[in-house]
Structures are given as C-alpha cells and as structure tokens.
Write a protein that holds these residues in place. Sequence first.
Motif, short mmCIF file in Angstrom:
data_model
loop_
_atom_site.label_atom_id
_atom_site.label_comp_id
_atom_site.label_asym_id
_atom_site.label_seq_id
_atom_site.Cartn_x
_atom_site.Cartn_y
_atom_site.Cartn_z
N THR A 278 0.86 -0.96 0.09
CA THR A 278 -0.07 -0.07 0.06
C THR A 278 0.95 1.24 -0.04
O THR A 278 1.91 1.24 0.91
CB THR A 278 -0.92 -0.06 1.21
N ILE A 279 0.61 2.26 -0.79
CA ILE A 279 1.30 3.41 -1.01
C ILE A 279 0.44 4.46 -1.03
O ILE A 279 -0.84 4.51 -1.36
CB ILE A 279 2.22 3.51 -2.44
N ARG A 280 0.80 5.64 -0.51
CA ARG A 280 0.25 6.84 -0.38
C ARG A 280 0.88 7.99 -1.40
O ARG A 280 1.89 8.21 -1.16
CB ARG A 280 -0.20 7.58 1.00
N VAL A 281 0.08 8.63 -2.33
CA VAL A 281 0.45 9.47 -3.24
C VAL A 281 -0.08 11.12 -3.08
O VAL A 281 -1.18 10.99 -3.00
CB VAL A 281 0.46 9.16 -4.72
N LEU A 282 1.03 11.87 -2.79
CA LEU A 282 0.43 13.10 -2.62
C LEU A 282 0.57 14.18 -3.95
O LEU A 282 1.07 13.74 -4.98
CB LEU A 282 1.40 13.94 -1.58
N GLN A 283 -0.27 15.29 -3.71
CA GLN A 283 -0.15 16.36 -4.83
C GLN A 283 -0.96 15.78 -5.82
O GLN A 283 -0.56 16.16 -7.07
CB GLN A 283 1.40 16.90 -5.18
N LEU A 284 -1.98 15.26 -5.58
CA LEU A 284 -3.06 14.90 -6.76
C LEU A 284 -4.03 15.74 -6.51
O LEU A 284 -5.00 15.39 -5.93
CB LEU A 284 -3.21 13.10 -6.57
N ASP A 344 10.64 7.87 3.10
CA ASP A 344 11.60 6.50 3.27
C ASP A 344 12.52 6.67 2.25
O ASP A 344 12.21 7.32 1.26
CB ASP A 344 10.79 5.67 3.57
N ASN A 345 13.52 5.84 2.42
CA ASN A 345 14.42 5.77 1.55
C ASN A 345 13.91 4.51 0.83
O ASN A 345 13.68 3.54 1.13
CB ASN A 345 15.74 5.36 2.17
N PRO A 346 13.72 4.57 -0.54
CA PRO A 346 13.10 3.42 -1.49
C PRO A 346 13.91 2.32 -1.53
O PRO A 346 13.52 1.28 -1.79
CB PRO A 346 12.68 4.22 -2.72
N PHE A 347 15.26 2.60 -1.16
CA PHE A 347 16.12 1.18 -1.62
C PHE A 347 16.35 0.51 -0.11
O PHE A 347 17.34 -0.37 0.32
CB PHE A 347 17.08 1.44 -2.22
N ALA A 348 15.67 1.23 1.05
CA ALA A 348 16.03 0.38 2.43
C ALA A 348 14.43 -0.30 2.66
O ALA A 348 14.02 -0.63 2.07
CB ALA A 348 16.08 1.90 3.41
N ALA A 349 14.60 -0.63 3.89
CA ALA A 349 13.41 -1.42 4.33
C ALA A 349 12.30 -0.81 3.91
O ALA A 349 11.93 0.41 4.15
CB ALA A 349 13.63 -1.73 5.81
N VAL A 350 11.07 -1.52 3.87
CA VAL A 350 9.83 -0.98 3.12
C VAL A 350 9.04 -0.56 4.49
O VAL A 350 8.90 -1.05 5.43
CB VAL A 350 8.97 -2.16 2.58
N ALA A 351 8.75 0.75 4.26
CA ALA A 351 7.83 1.43 5.44
C ALA A 351 6.33 0.80 5.45
O ALA A 351 6.06 0.43 4.51
CB ALA A 351 7.92 2.93 5.16
N SER A 352 5.80 1.20 6.44
CA SER A 352 4.33 0.56 6.62
C SER A 352 3.46 1.13 5.52
O SER A 352 2.75 0.38 4.69
CB SER A 352 3.77 0.88 8.07
N VAL A 353 3.41 2.44 5.18
CA VAL A 353 2.60 2.91 3.93
C VAL A 353 3.75 4.28 3.42
O VAL A 353 3.59 5.32 3.81
CB VAL A 353 1.42 3.73 4.49
N PRO A 354 4.54 3.86 2.72
CA PRO A 354 5.44 4.64 1.88
C PRO A 354 4.43 5.86 1.23
O PRO A 354 3.80 5.84 0.65
CB PRO A 354 6.04 3.86 0.95
N GLU A 355 4.97 6.94 1.41
CA GLU A 355 4.50 8.28 0.76
C GLU A 355 5.13 8.74 -0.18
O GLU A 355 6.49 8.82 -0.06
CB GLU A 355 4.05 9.32 2.05
N TYR A 356 4.67 9.18 -1.33
CA TYR A 356 5.40 9.96 -2.47
C TYR A 356 4.74 10.92 -2.89
O TYR A 356 3.41 11.01 -2.72
CB TYR A 356 5.28 8.82 -3.82
N GLN A 357 5.33 11.80 -3.53
CA GLN A 357 4.79 12.90 -4.06
C GLN A 357 4.89 13.01 -5.64
O GLN A 357 6.01 12.74 -6.34
CB GLN A 357 6.01 14.04 -3.55
N TRP A 358 3.78 13.12 -6.25
CA TRP A 358 3.70 12.90 -7.82
C TRP A 358 3.94 14.26 -8.29
O TRP A 358 3.46 15.37 -7.90
CB TRP A 358 2.45 12.69 -8.01
N GLN A 359 5.12 14.14 -9.44
CA GLN A 359 5.61 15.57 -9.82
C GLN A 359 5.32 15.20 -11.33
O GLN A 359 6.29 14.76 -12.05
CB GLN A 359 6.95 15.74 -9.46
N ASN A 360 4.19 15.49 -11.87
CA ASN A 360 3.95 15.12 -13.34
C ASN A 360 4.40 16.16 -14.12
O ASN A 360 4.16 17.53 -13.78
CB ASN A 360 2.24 15.04 -13.52
#
Length: 360
Positions: A278-284, A344-360
């Motif tokens: 499960t991931i959360r994406v911001l700036q949508l 979170d660092n995407p190449f480290a251990a997986v976070a519970s709900v990683p958050e991303y920022q969408w930059q289209n």
Amino acid sequence: MTVHSAAVKTTIRALLTGLLCLVSLSAAAVELDDLYEAQVSVNSQAQAERQRALEQVFEQMVVKVTGNSGVLSEDAVKRAKGQVSDYLVQYGYRNENSQQWLWASFDESKVNSLLRTIDAPIWGNRRPRLMVWMAQEQNDGTRDIIASDSTTVMKQQLLNRARERGVPVALPLMDLTDRMRVSVTDVWGRFEQPLQRAAQRYTADGLLMTRVYRSTDPDTNGDWVFEWQAIVGNERVYGREVGNDPALMAAPLVDSVAEKLAELYGIRSSDAESDALTIRVLQLNSIDSVLSVEKFLASLSIVKQVDLLEFGDGKAEFTLQLHGDAKRAQQTISLDRRMQIINDNPFAAVASVPEYQWQN
C-alpha cells in the motif's frame, strides 16, 4: 472530504474512462518499446538464411528480456528456438549502411510463459538509464575520459551491445560544462559525488563508472582490465573483465552489467510469495492526476493489480498486488522521477505506508 474505494472507482471509470488513452508517460527511467524485438545481419532473403536468422534473433531477444545468456543452454529454450514460428509475431527486412538486416518481434505472453517454466528472471521494459563515466589509461600512462563524440571501436561497441541487451546508457559530452565539473581523476577514482552532480544534466538514473588499464599482474599476462561499478539508488554492483584487446572488452562489460541489474530488477517465478504493497501519493489535485498515477503503477512489470483505496484532500492510497516482494516494487517505482518518495529511502526496508509525491 474523503471518497472511498467503491465510489471512486465507479465515478472515475463511468465519467472518465476515455481519459485513460490521453494520459501519457514521460518516465525518467527508459521504457523500452522493443523489448521483445531484435535484429541480426543477413546476406540474403533465402529461406535457409531466414530460418537461421530467426533463431539468432530469438536468442538475442531472450537474452535481452532475461539479462542472462545462460538461459540459452536450457533445453526448453533450445526447443523453443527450433519452433521459433510459434513465438513469432512478425518479421521483415531493412537496409542500414549497405547492410541488410532481418528484424523480428515475438509474442510477449508466450515468451514470458516459456521463461517462467525455467525460472529465468524477466526484466521489465522500464530500465534505469546509466551515465557511463569511463577512463582509459593509455600505454604512455596518460588517461582519457571516453566522450560521446569518441570515434573509438570500444565506444561504438559499448553503444551497440547496450542497445542489443536493452541497457539504456549515455556518454558525457565532455564539453566545457563537463570539464568544469569532472576531472579524469574523479572518473579514475570513481568519486561518486562529482560524477552524480555532473550526471544530473543528462537525466540519468544511475552511474556506470569504469577504469580501463593494462594489468601489471603476471597472472593476467599483461592483459587489459575493465574494473567497473554501477550505482542505481543505493544499490551497487561491481565487476571486473579481463581481455587482451580493450576494443573488444566493452561488450563483455555490458553483458556483466545487464546480468547484475537483471538479478536486481528481474522477476522469477520462484521469487518469494507475492506481496501486497500500500502506498500513499500526494499532490494529486485532480482526477486526471489520479488516473495518471494509476496507469503508471499498472504499467510496472512487477505489479499484477492496482486498487485505488481512497482519494481526497490531494492524496490517494493504492494497494498493489505484486509479482515478488515489496522492496523490489519500491525500487522499481522510484526509477521514475515523477514519484518522489518523501518518508522513506526507497532502497531501504519497506515502510508501513510509503508516501510519494507525484511530480507530473
């Protein structure tokens, strides 16, 4: 206001289904549109020559998809090569620089099914673009950086094999801007910081740092040595190739890099039980942007299914059903610069709900 899964899906798909075909991808990582295609040179269009060429093209394509030439020794692949027409979609001839080539494309689904039977890695079509920083030591002890305008056989072989193996690469211009940022000492010493900074203008996803020199080790009999290190995110892979002619060593270099990257990003049927992420994406800020993210996620080879859980207040949560583990999925997502991880660092251990920022 937050809208939950059922309502979101019904509303979006009922009102805006047509928008999906209008959403375009402009990934920083390179999307190969010829992953299941290849070509070989031919002398004629005679039937016997065509059959031989189609078998060679099939082998080349299989190696490109898996990143590993070792799969060609598998009995299942040998049988498939002998029945190449079962996998063939189309073929044709083209002429380039007075040379005739046979080109062919193959059925992705059938090829993948074949590769799963032998548990070979399937490396998807979204691949990191590597900035190649290569320094070669000459016989007189001077060292040169191989630039994009180099006319050496080694440089051309590097580009040809990278294209054949589906490894996107770029070479530096070594113009005034590059020369102000990078010295041959930086490349020879494989100093990451100046090379990373200089690579930013080329929108690369990683570095391939290589030094080429004639060995003084008696065990290698004065052969040439290619020492290399590839970096993508926090992943690092290393290698060393030895040969008696540097002009012919670029191809084995690319082969080794492709094999190591395929092990990192490829998906095997025997991989650990499929995960969900499960991931959360911001700036949508619009439904269009939600559709763009959903289409992007669905395009990843490691993703089996995308489910939108909720959308509101400029953010959305998605659950991804995966081929493989969640950490590898995060690595793949982070190859696209539009998805910037922020908690979170995407190449480290997986976070519970990683958050991303969408930059289209």
